[in-house]
Structure formats: C-alpha cells, structure tokens
Design a protein around this motif. Structure first.
Motif, PDB file in Angstrom:
ATOM      1  N   PRO A 146       0.817  -1.210   0.000  1.00  0.00           N
ATOM      2  CA  PRO A 146       0.000   0.000   0.000  1.00  0.00           C
ATOM      3  C   PRO A 146       0.851   1.260   0.000  1.00  0.00           C
ATOM      4  O   PRO A 146       1.927   1.302   0.589  1.00  0.00           O
ATOM      5  CB  PRO A 146      -0.814  -0.103   1.289  1.00  0.00           C
ATOM      6  N   VAL A 147       0.359   2.286  -0.692  1.00  0.00           N
ATOM      7  CA  VAL A 147       1.061   3.565  -0.795  1.00  0.00           C
ATOM      8  C   VAL A 147       0.043   4.664  -0.507  1.00  0.00           C
ATOM      9  O   VAL A 147      -1.043   4.684  -1.087  1.00  0.00           O
ATOM     10  CB  VAL A 147       1.637   3.763  -2.212  1.00  0.00           C
ATOM     11  N   SER A 148       0.398   5.589   0.371  1.00  0.00           N
ATOM     12  CA  SER A 148      -0.505   6.693   0.675  1.00  0.00           C
ATOM     13  C   SER A 148      -0.575   7.650  -0.519  1.00  0.00           C
ATOM     14  O   SER A 148       0.328   7.670  -1.370  1.00  0.00           O
ATOM     15  CB  SER A 148      -0.023   7.451   1.919  1.00  0.00           C
ATOM     16  N   ASP A 149      -1.630   8.448  -0.580  1.00  0.00           N
ATOM     17  CA  ASP A 149      -1.755   9.439  -1.648  1.00  0.00           C
ATOM     18  C   ASP A 149      -0.584  10.417  -1.605  1.00  0.00           C
ATOM     19  O   ASP A 149      -0.050  10.804  -2.640  1.00  0.00           O
ATOM     20  CB  ASP A 149      -3.076  10.198  -1.524  1.00  0.00           C
ATOM     21  N   ARG A 150      -0.171  10.793  -0.402  1.00  0.00           N
ATOM     22  CA  ARG A 150       0.968  11.714  -0.258  1.00  0.00           C
ATOM     23  C   ARG A 150       2.236  11.105  -0.852  1.00  0.00           C
ATOM     24  O   ARG A 150       2.967  11.766  -1.579  1.00  0.00           O
ATOM     25  CB  ARG A 150       1.179  12.055   1.217  1.00  0.00           C
ATOM     26  N   GLN A 151       2.484   9.824  -0.559  1.00  0.00           N
ATOM     27  CA  GLN A 151       3.665   9.145  -1.092  1.00  0.00           C
ATOM     28  C   GLN A 151       3.593   9.078  -2.613  1.00  0.00           C
ATOM     29  O   GLN A 151       4.587   9.307  -3.300  1.00  0.00           O
ATOM     30  CB  GLN A 151       3.798   7.737  -0.507  1.00  0.00           C
ATOM     31  N   ALA A 152       2.414   8.781  -3.157  1.00  0.00           N
ATOM     32  CA  ALA A 152       2.254   8.703  -4.606  1.00  0.00           C
ATOM     33  C   ALA A 152       2.539  10.055  -5.263  1.00  0.00           C
ATOM     34  O   ALA A 152       3.213  10.129  -6.294  1.00  0.00           O
ATOM     35  CB  ALA A 152       0.845   8.226  -4.950  1.00  0.00           C
TER      36      ALA A 152
END
Length: 102
Positions: A14-20
C-alpha cells in the motif's frame, strides 16, 4: 491507500496518496535533469602504457535539478498525455506496443 504495481518484485504494498504524489514529483523532477560531461582533449598515444596522471581530465555538471511544483501536476499530466498520444499515433500496431503503467 493505493496499491503499488511493482513489476520487478511483484510487491503491491500500500502507498498513501501523499507518497504517490511525492514519487510523481520526484519522477517529474528527474525527467528534466540534464547531466553534462566535458572531456578535455588529449593527444593520441598507446593506451597500454598510459600513466594515471596522463588519463583524460573531465568535468561533470548537473543542470535543472530544482524540485517541481505540486501545483503544476495538471500541466505535467497534459504533457504526459501528449507524449502517450504521439507514441500511440506512431506505433499503431497494438501487438508491438509496450503497456503504460502507473
């Protein structure tokens, strides 16, 4: 959370929107970086007998490595869509196309 498509490790962590968004901005910044390498000229000679002090001199410069603005994401998206459209226009053979991945 988003899922990451990792073709190398088959890891869909999983990847947070911020990380993306941060990864997108890093990729956008790196696409625009230029690396310049300048070699000084040297006379031709027998390479097998060259001393270390006689090796060519060079200089490396990195240009345009400033971080890009998040507010320009729509602009970057439109530019990327144009690149994809041009690719598809010049490569109409669907079997020969490589898929685009996020």
């Amino acid at each position: 959370l988003r899922r990451r498509l990792d073709a190398v490790n088959s890891n869909d962590a999983p990847v947070s929107d911020r990380q993306a968004v941060m990864e997108l901005m890093m990729a956008t910044t790196l696409k625009d970086v230029s690396i310049l390498i300048k070699f000084d000229s040297w006379p031709a000679r027998d390479v097998a007998n060259v001393e270390f002090s006689e090796l060519p001199k060079y200089a490396i410069g990195i240009v345009d490595h400033d971080p890009k603005k998040v507010s320009n994401i729509p602009k970057y998206h439109n530019l990327d869509q144009g690149i994809i459209a041009a690719y598809l226009q010049h490569n109409p053979d669907i079997a020969g196309q490589r898929p685009c991945c996020e």
